[in-house]
Design an enzyme around this catalytic site. Structure first.
Site, PDB file in Angstrom:
ATOM      1  CG  HIS A 466      -1.801  -1.162   1.332  1.00 17.60           C
ATOM      2  ND1 HIS A 466      -2.449  -1.531   2.479  1.00 17.60           N
ATOM      3  CD2 HIS A 466      -2.174  -2.064   0.387  1.00 17.60           C
ATOM      4  CE1 HIS A 466      -3.190  -2.606   2.248  1.00 17.60           C
ATOM      5  NE2 HIS A 466      -3.031  -2.957   0.975  1.00 17.60           N
TER       6      HIS A 466
HETATM    7  C1  FAD Z   1      -1.032  -8.494  -3.642  1.00  9.57           C
HETATM    8  C2  FAD Z   1      -1.659  -7.134  -3.501  1.00  9.57           C
HETATM    9  C3  FAD Z   1      -2.858  -6.997  -2.793  1.00  9.57           C
HETATM   10  C4  FAD Z   1      -3.446  -5.730  -2.672  1.00  9.57           C
HETATM   11  N1  FAD Z   1      -4.651  -5.634  -2.016  1.00  9.57           N
HETATM   12  C5  FAD Z   1      -5.251  -4.434  -1.906  1.00  9.57           C
HETATM   13  C6  FAD Z   1      -6.525  -4.310  -1.305  1.00  9.57           C
HETATM   14  O1  FAD Z   1      -7.141  -5.296  -0.874  1.00  9.57           O
HETATM   15  N2  FAD Z   1      -7.091  -3.083  -1.221  1.00  9.57           N
HETATM   16  C7  FAD Z   1      -6.455  -1.966  -1.660  1.00  9.57           C
HETATM   17  O2  FAD Z   1      -6.993  -0.866  -1.497  1.00  9.57           O
HETATM   18  N3  FAD Z   1      -5.255  -2.058  -2.275  1.00  9.57           N
HETATM   19  C8  FAD Z   1      -4.639  -3.256  -2.406  1.00  9.57           C
HETATM   20  N4  FAD Z   1      -3.433  -3.349  -3.046  1.00  9.57           N
HETATM   21  C9  FAD Z   1      -2.828  -2.121  -3.593  1.00  9.57           C
HETATM   22  C10 FAD Z   1      -3.472  -1.794  -4.926  1.00  9.57           C
HETATM   23  O3  FAD Z   1      -3.225  -2.820  -5.843  1.00  9.57           O
HETATM   24  C11 FAD Z   1      -2.903  -0.459  -5.437  1.00  9.57           C
HETATM   25  O4  FAD Z   1      -3.157   0.546  -4.476  1.00  9.57           O
HETATM   26  C12 FAD Z   1      -3.561  -0.041  -6.748  1.00  9.57           C
HETATM   27  O5  FAD Z   1      -3.396  -1.016  -7.741  1.00  9.57           O
HETATM   28  C13 FAD Z   1      -2.962   1.274  -7.226  1.00  9.57           C
HETATM   29  O6  FAD Z   1      -3.566   1.617  -8.446  1.00  9.57           O
HETATM   30  P1  FAD Z   1      -2.819   2.595  -9.462  1.00  9.57           P
HETATM   31  O7  FAD Z   1      -3.760   2.782 -10.583  1.00  9.57           O
HETATM   32  O8  FAD Z   1      -2.330   3.778  -8.710  1.00  9.57           O
HETATM   33  O9  FAD Z   1      -1.507   1.811  -9.879  1.00  9.57           O
HETATM   34  P2  FAD Z   1      -1.363   0.488 -10.750  1.00  9.57           P
HETATM   35  O10 FAD Z   1      -2.547  -0.381 -10.583  1.00  9.57           O
HETATM   36  O11 FAD Z   1      -0.032  -0.087 -10.426  1.00  9.57           O
HETATM   37  O12 FAD Z   1      -1.401   1.030 -12.235  1.00  9.57           O
HETATM   38  C14 FAD Z   1      -0.381   1.856 -12.731  1.00  9.57           C
HETATM   39  C15 FAD Z   1      -0.249   1.582 -14.215  1.00  9.57           C
HETATM   40  O13 FAD Z   1       0.672   2.521 -14.741  1.00  9.57           O
HETATM   41  C16 FAD Z   1       1.516   1.866 -15.646  1.00  9.57           C
HETATM   42  N5  FAD Z   1       2.772   2.617 -15.685  1.00  9.57           N
HETATM   43  C17 FAD Z   1       3.722   2.670 -14.719  1.00  9.57           C
HETATM   44  N6  FAD Z   1       4.707   3.488 -15.106  1.00  9.57           N
HETATM   45  C18 FAD Z   1       4.367   3.954 -16.333  1.00  9.57           C
HETATM   46  C19 FAD Z   1       4.987   4.835 -17.260  1.00  9.57           C
HETATM   47  N7  FAD Z   1       6.154   5.418 -16.979  1.00  9.57           N
HETATM   48  N8  FAD Z   1       4.366   5.064 -18.450  1.00  9.57           N
HETATM   49  C20 FAD Z   1       3.173   4.479 -18.750  1.00  9.57           C
HETATM   50  N9  FAD Z   1       2.543   3.634 -17.903  1.00  9.57           N
HETATM   51  C21 FAD Z   1       3.139   3.390 -16.703  1.00  9.57           C
HETATM   52  C22 FAD Z   1       1.677   0.469 -15.094  1.00  9.57           C
HETATM   53  O14 FAD Z   1       2.052  -0.432 -16.109  1.00  9.57           O
HETATM   54  C23 FAD Z   1       0.286   0.191 -14.525  1.00  9.57           C
HETATM   55  O15 FAD Z   1      -0.553  -0.446 -15.447  1.00  9.57           O
HETATM   56  C24 FAD Z   1      -2.820  -4.591  -3.201  1.00  9.57           C
HETATM   57  C25 FAD Z   1      -1.616  -4.726  -3.912  1.00  9.57           C
HETATM   58  C26 FAD Z   1      -1.040  -5.980  -4.053  1.00  9.57           C
HETATM   59  C27 FAD Z   1       0.248  -6.081  -4.794  1.00  9.57           C
END
Ligand code: FAD
Ligand code: SF4
Length: 529
Positions: A466
């Site tokens: 997180h």
């Molecule tokens: C095993 C596990 C269990 C979890 N369980 C929970 C839960 O129960 N509840 C909860 O609230 N959270 C949970 N989380 C955390 C949650 O997954 C993240 O908070 C959430 O996915 C964040 O979303 P995001 O869109 O910010 O990032 P991400 O989902 O990581 O998406 C970011 C995207 O940006 C892309 N990207 C990165 N850098 C670049 C770049 N330079 N150029 C273009 N694209 C790029 C990546 O490829 C990715 O697709 C968990 C995480 C894990 C690993």
């Protein structure tokens, strides 16, 4: 002559946060480009990879870890320099890391968002719970959140809390047998059991089927009952957004008057492309977002980009109950014990959440027994017995933001695209260390209450995936990166859609809050573009 742009808004990152922002903007009639470093991979392929994997407990295994879109799975991608190896799971593909999350979708408490003024530690958010509440509701509707409208989620045993303007979109799932048995025996000891709101739909919802309860959520939900960002990447495209995959953003280009004028991305073939837009939203994950800003030398007049990094650093415990509780049936987690989520103790030590983990325990039980030398028919018998009585608690602590805990582009190492890898410095502070004995005292009471046999309490600290604080939100541009709207203090047209903006970690999983903020960003931009 009016200037022409490639899009009204470019969103970098197609995870849950970026895709929700892109969808809302496209729905509002704006032209949107959604850039994604990874590829689009169909669910069936990920399920097949998972079924064929020899390492089922490794959630990242079914997902590609391309050398041009490396994840924290690669040892060489993330170098730790602090006393704790912060190595959170992350994925790079359309839909992002929620492909294998646990789908817990909590709201913060009003006091979580005013930590400094309430308890004198950490930081306050510049906005209040009431400011965010309407967007929490929209985020819950977007993700299809199931939850109980009756519980005091602060864990203090009071009436329903925090306040909600509408009921949860969907009713909660039935209680697992394990949850029922622990609750029946431990709640008389004064422990408040709270259902965990989650994005695993209990009825068909937004094209998703109802959850079948077979416990495969991590590494992948085979049927898509569990939410992942891919649903909103699809929705965004259907609403007119243009999704570009294999497009790793490596530079935000500064123009006049504090504006960002372009984003540059590189493909796996080494092609560089420059795209212009009126507005930019970086939604590239809690570690990659600050990396991109630092590589581009933007939004960092406060020198806070990449600093104040927080996780919900945790500990864990296993025991054998004196009765069969049958872990592994239903979803991977369903709630837990929240007595220490809030209260005056937060002046002295971190808030604590005890989550009851519900994985299929057989592999862990079998490994432990084999390590002890148990073999043959006795091994079969012991697995059958102990797997039925196995209980796991996964506990997390509230973190405080420290500028020394930070993520940076690696000074020398480069990935296959020639882009810096990551370096992370992370130490666990006294506020968390002071909470540990209280959590361990609870563990012993749980074991005693179940007349159980303690197997182990983890040593050291555990990752919880997180990420918060790395592009911290605040009222003062001198000590924060974004304001209460997630707009960077330094650049009018640059917004950050990431859990990295969260300035006070509380103990709840941060993604729902991130999605609420992302939808709010889209509303703000839609009014201005
Ligand atoms: C095993 C596990 C269990 C979890 N369980 C929970 C839960 O129960 N509840 C909860 O609230 N959270 C949970 N989380 C955390 C949650 O997954 C993240 O908070 C959430 O996915 C964040 O979303 P995001 O869109 O910010 O990032 P991400 O989902 O990581 O998406 C970011 C995207 O940006 C892309 N990207 C990165 N850098 C670049 C770049 N330079 N150029 C273009 N694209 C790029 C990546 O490829 C990715 O697709 C968990 C995480 C894990 C690993
Ligand atoms: S229990 Fe099964 S159907 Fe339900 S969300 Fe998890 S993997 Fe999907």
């Amino acid at each position: 002559m009016a200037e022409t742009y490639d899009a009204d808004v470019i969103v970098v990152g197609s995870g849950a946060l970026g895709s929700n922002a892109a969808y809302e903007l496209a729905k509002a009639g704006k032209s949107v480009i959604l850039l994604e470093a990874g590829l689009r991979i169909p669910r069936w392929k990920i399920v097949q990879n998972s079924r064929n994997s020899s390492r089922r407990s490794d959630y990242n295994r079914p997902y590609p870890d391309a050398e041009w879109a490396m994840t924290t799975e690669s040892e060489e991608y993330l170098e730790n320099t602090g006393s704790f190896a912060l190595r959170p799971g992350m994925l790079k593909l359309v839909g992002g890391t929620t492909w294998h999350w646990a789908a817990a979708t909590w709201r913060y408490l009003p006091a979580d968002m005013k930590l400094k003024s309430t308890y004198g530690v950490g930081r306050d958010w510049p906005i209040s719970y009431d400011d965010l509440e309407p967007w929490y509701q929209r985020a819950e509707e977007a993700l299809g959140v199931v939850g109980s409208d009756e519980q005091d989620q602060s864990g203090q045993g009071g009436p329903a809390f925090p306040p909600r303007s509408k009921p949860y979109p969907l009713p909660p799932e039935g209680k697992t047998y394990m949850f029922q048995r622990l609750e029946a025996r431990l709640s008389p000891l004064g422990f408040n059991f709270i259902h965990e709101p989650n994005a695993r739909v209990t009825k068909p919802y937004d094209g998703r089927p109802a959850c079948a309860g077979n416990n495969n959520c991590m590494p992948v939900c085979p049927i898509g009952a569990m939410y992942s960002g891919g649903f909103h990447a699809d929705h965004a495209e259907a609403a007119g957004a243009k999704l570009l995959t294999d497009a790793t953003a490596y530079k935000l280009e500064k123009g006049a008057n504090g504006k960002i004028v372009a984003v540059h991305y590189r493909t796996s073939k080494g092609e560089d492309v420059r795209l212009t837009a009126r507005y930019f939203v970086v939604a590239a994950h809690g570690l990659e977002t600050p990396k991109l800003l630092l590589m581009s030398d933007v939004a960092n007049s406060s020198d806070q980009v990449g600093r104040n990094l927080m996780d919900h650093t945790g500990i864990g415990m296993h025991f054998l109950a004196d009765e069969e509780v049958w872990g592994g049936r239903g979803a991977v987690q369903q709630g837990g014990i929240f007595n220490r989520r809030d209260g005056e103790h937060r002046r002295e030590y971190a808030a604590i959440k005890h989550a009851i983990a519900n994985p299929v325990p057989n592999p862990e039980v079998a490994k432990r027994l084999i390590d002890q030398g148990v073999l043959g028919p006795e091994l079969d018998r012991r697995i059958r017995d102990e797997a039925s009585r196995w209980v796991e608690f996964s506990t997390v602590f509230e973190m405080l933001p420290h500028p020394t805990n930070r993520v940076q582009p690696h000074p020398t190492k480069r990935d296959a695209l020639g882009i810096p890898t990551l370096t992370v410095h992370y130490d666990v502070d006294d506020y968390v260390a002071a909470a540990r004995p209280h959590a361990e005292a609870d563990f012993h009471t749980f074991v005693k209450g179940m007349n159980g046999q303690l197997i182990d309490i983890s040593e050291g600290w555990q990752n919880r995936d997180h990420l918060m604080g790395s592009v911290i939100m605040g009222a003062d541009p001198k000590d924060s990166v974004v304001d209460g709207d997630c707009r960077t203090h330094d650049h009018d047209n640059l917004f950050l859609a990431t859990t990295g903006v969260i300035p006070a970690s509380g103990v709840i999983n941060p993604t729902l809050t991130g999605v609420a903020l992302s939808i709010r960003i889209a509303d703000t931009i839609a009014k201005e573009v």
